[in-house]
Design an enzyme around this catalytic site. Structure first.
Site, PDB file in Angstrom:
ATOM      1  N   GLY A  52      25.889 -23.601 -25.413  1.00  0.00           N
ATOM      2  CA  GLY A  52      25.271 -22.743 -26.414  1.00  0.00           C
ATOM      3  C   GLY A  52      24.617 -23.556 -27.512  1.00  0.00           C
ATOM      4  O   GLY A  52      24.603 -24.793 -27.485  1.00  0.00           O
ATOM      5  N   ILE A  62      25.322 -24.019 -30.952  1.00  0.00           N
ATOM      6  CA  ILE A  62      26.183 -24.914 -31.737  1.00  0.00           C
ATOM      7  C   ILE A  62      26.915 -25.879 -30.813  1.00  0.00           C
ATOM      8  O   ILE A  62      27.022 -27.076 -31.102  1.00  0.00           O
ATOM      9  CB  ILE A  62      27.197 -24.107 -32.570  1.00  0.00           C
ATOM     10  CG1 ILE A  62      26.479 -23.191 -33.559  1.00  0.00           C
ATOM     11  CG2 ILE A  62      28.134 -25.056 -33.337  1.00  0.00           C
ATOM     12  CD1 ILE A  62      27.414 -22.282 -34.349  1.00  0.00           C
ATOM     13  N   ASP A 106      30.988 -23.224 -19.763  1.00  0.00           N
ATOM     14  CA  ASP A 106      30.094 -22.185 -20.276  1.00  0.00           C
ATOM     15  C   ASP A 106      29.688 -21.290 -19.109  1.00  0.00           C
ATOM     16  O   ASP A 106      29.348 -21.794 -18.028  1.00  0.00           O
ATOM     17  CB  ASP A 106      28.853 -22.824 -20.913  1.00  0.00           C
ATOM     18  CG  ASP A 106      28.148 -21.895 -21.882  1.00  0.00           C
ATOM     19  OD1 ASP A 106      27.779 -20.774 -21.459  1.00  0.00           O
ATOM     20  OD2 ASP A 106      27.945 -22.280 -23.048  1.00  0.00           O
ATOM     21  N   GLY A 133      24.488 -18.992 -23.426  1.00  0.00           N
ATOM     22  CA  GLY A 133      24.103 -20.403 -23.454  1.00  0.00           C
ATOM     23  C   GLY A 133      23.064 -20.708 -22.393  1.00  0.00           C
ATOM     24  O   GLY A 133      22.653 -19.829 -21.628  1.00  0.00           O
ATOM     25  N   LEU A 181      34.301 -22.384 -28.894  1.00  0.00           N
ATOM     26  CA  LEU A 181      33.099 -21.721 -29.383  1.00  0.00           C
ATOM     27  C   LEU A 181      32.638 -20.601 -28.460  1.00  0.00           C
ATOM     28  O   LEU A 181      31.704 -19.868 -28.805  1.00  0.00           O
ATOM     29  CB  LEU A 181      31.956 -22.738 -29.548  1.00  0.00           C
ATOM     30  CG  LEU A 181      31.930 -23.583 -30.824  1.00  0.00           C
ATOM     31  CD1 LEU A 181      33.158 -24.477 -30.955  1.00  0.00           C
ATOM     32  CD2 LEU A 181      30.665 -24.437 -30.846  1.00  0.00           C
ATOM     33  N   THR A 204      35.995 -10.827 -23.858  1.00  0.00           N
ATOM     34  CA  THR A 204      35.775 -12.272 -23.982  1.00  0.00           C
ATOM     35  C   THR A 204      36.369 -12.807 -25.265  1.00  0.00           C
ATOM     36  O   THR A 204      37.053 -13.844 -25.272  1.00  0.00           O
ATOM     37  CB  THR A 204      34.268 -12.585 -23.936  1.00  0.00           C
ATOM     38  OG1 THR A 204      33.740 -12.161 -22.674  1.00  0.00           O
ATOM     39  CG2 THR A 204      34.019 -14.069 -24.114  1.00  0.00           C
ATOM     40  N   ALA A 212      36.332 -21.142 -33.609  1.00  0.00           N
ATOM     41  CA  ALA A 212      35.153 -20.717 -34.368  1.00  0.00           C
ATOM     42  C   ALA A 212      35.211 -19.207 -34.581  1.00  0.00           C
ATOM     43  O   ALA A 212      35.180 -18.428 -33.629  1.00  0.00           O
ATOM     44  CB  ALA A 212      33.882 -21.101 -33.615  1.00  0.00           C
ATOM     45  N   TYR A 242      32.959  -6.458 -32.988  1.00  0.00           N
ATOM     46  CA  TYR A 242      32.876  -7.924 -32.985  1.00  0.00           C
ATOM     47  C   TYR A 242      33.721  -8.498 -34.112  1.00  0.00           C
ATOM     48  O   TYR A 242      34.520  -9.413 -33.911  1.00  0.00           O
ATOM     49  CB  TYR A 242      31.417  -8.353 -33.131  1.00  0.00           C
ATOM     50  CG  TYR A 242      31.225  -9.849 -33.270  1.00  0.00           C
ATOM     51  CD1 TYR A 242      31.593 -10.708 -32.247  1.00  0.00           C
ATOM     52  CD2 TYR A 242      30.667 -10.392 -34.425  1.00  0.00           C
ATOM     53  CE1 TYR A 242      31.415 -12.075 -32.361  1.00  0.00           C
ATOM     54  CE2 TYR A 242      30.481 -11.766 -34.553  1.00  0.00           C
ATOM     55  CZ  TYR A 242      30.849 -12.595 -33.520  1.00  0.00           C
ATOM     56  OH  TYR A 242      30.687 -13.952 -33.645  1.00  0.00           O
ATOM     57  N   LYS A 273      37.127 -10.831 -33.604  1.00  0.00           N
ATOM     58  CA  LYS A 273      37.252 -12.185 -34.148  1.00  0.00           C
ATOM     59  C   LYS A 273      38.400 -12.276 -35.153  1.00  0.00           C
ATOM     60  O   LYS A 273      39.058 -13.322 -35.270  1.00  0.00           O
ATOM     61  CB  LYS A 273      35.935 -12.616 -34.788  1.00  0.00           C
ATOM     62  CG  LYS A 273      34.762 -12.716 -33.813  1.00  0.00           C
ATOM     63  CD  LYS A 273      35.034 -13.686 -32.669  1.00  0.00           C
ATOM     64  CE  LYS A 273      34.989 -15.127 -33.114  1.00  0.00           C
ATOM     65  NZ  LYS A 273      35.171 -16.062 -31.966  1.00  0.00           N
TER      66      LYS A 273
END
Length: 328
Positions: free
Chosen positions: A10, A12, A31, A36, A80, A99, A121, A153, A157
């Protein structure tokens, strides 16, 4: 040292991989390429001795067997891999939640099993609907209703953060959480709602610059090189374990002013086009009107104080996207 980067192809992740390779480390990437791209790391496979120290696995972090092998091999894990971008999350709500929560659970479980250091992250989205500034790590969380899937989202997180801190408190896992505020730079795509590459792309194509809402919502932006610098240091410092840190810039700008600066940076004559939120995203969207980080905590830990100005960031992104447009 051997480094595992989930989501390493991806935006970052590819910059972080490059920095570790420049440092002489071995880098392992996993990945699934949902957001990505192998193009982000192709130059690393071709660069000098890097190809002998870079190992890329196209697979999902939900594959426990390959994750067990990779986590067991590496000393440090940067997690990440996640569903990113407002448009992607609204279009793929179930996949995004799965995910973000189950994937992180697997990462934390295996890092704890093998006693590996891990950086998780997270995102400034977890703060929710605050309008004050700056936002600090101990602020309360304010979300909209569950019918507004934009908040799924943020909530997923936040669960990642809770799991990380629970592992630290119950097992002593060496885990650090980084809340990112609008990281930008070369290789970022506007395909999933990222505002700077989206507006720069429109300007370079002489298309109208689409601004959602009235454009008075404000953000700060952080150069990806500054974020990578912070990640590499945070994961090494014992005082960071079990802690949450904002990682962001100081320069607050409205989206309208950002669009005007992009016009100046590109020399474009594009017009500005204002689009209501419900027309752009549908009924499931609510915006955060202000998002400015307090970075005193991370500054005290590692001296993080990003110096890359917004104009410098825009110049780097414009030059990168112009070369790609011109086929260079």
């Amino acid at each position: 040292m051997r480094i595992l980067i989930t989501g390493g192809a991806g935006f970052i992740g590819s910059h972080l991989a490059e920095a570790y390779l420049e440092n002489g480390d071995e880098v392992y990437i996993i990945d699934d390429l949902s957001t990505g791209s192998l193009d982000n790391v192709a130059h690393l496979k071709q660069k000098g001795a890097y190809h002998r120290r870079l190992f890329v696995h196209i697979d999902t972090i939900m594959n426990r067997d390959i994750m067990m092998e990779l986590v067991g091999t590496c000393e440090v894990v940067h997690h990440l891999a996640a569903a990113v971008g407002v448009e992607y999350i609204l279009n793929n709500p179930m996949e995004s939640i799965t995910t973000n929560i189950q994937g992180t659970e697997i990462v934390l479980e295996l890092c704890n099993k093998f006693k590996k250091r891990v950086l998780i992250a997270s995102t400034s989205e977890v703060y929710g609907k605050h309008t004050h500034a700056p936002l600090i790590e101990t602020d309360n969380i304010i979300y909209g209703p569950s019918s507004k899937f934009r908040w799924s989202y943020a909530a997923s997180k936040l669960m990642d953060e809770f799991m990380s801190l629970a592992y630290f408190r119950t097992t002593g896992l060496q885990v650090t959480v980084a809340r990112l505020f609008n990281t930008v730079g070369p290789r970022q795509t506007g395909s999933y709602g990222m505002v700077i590459p989206r507006l720069v792309g429109q300007a370079l194509r002489s298309e109208p610059l689409t601004i959602y809402g009235d454009g008075n919502q404000t953000r700060t932006f952080t150069d990806v090189k500054d974020v990578v610098w912070a990640f590499m240091r945070m994961v090494e410092i014992e005082e960071a374990f079990g802690q949450v840190f904002n990682v962001g810039g100081r320069e607050e700008v409205s989206i309208l002013a950002l669009a005007q600066r992009i016009l100046a940076a590109t020399g474009s004559s594009s017009e500005l086009q204002f689009i209501p939120y419900d027309q752009a995203f549908g009924k499931d969207f609510e915006d955060m009107q202000r998002r400015v980080p307090g970075i005193e905590k991370i500054n005290a830990l590692i001296g993080f104080d990003p110096k890359t100005s917004l104009d410098a960031i825009l110049t780097r992104v414009v030059n990168y996207m112009r070369k790609r447009t011109d086929g260079v």
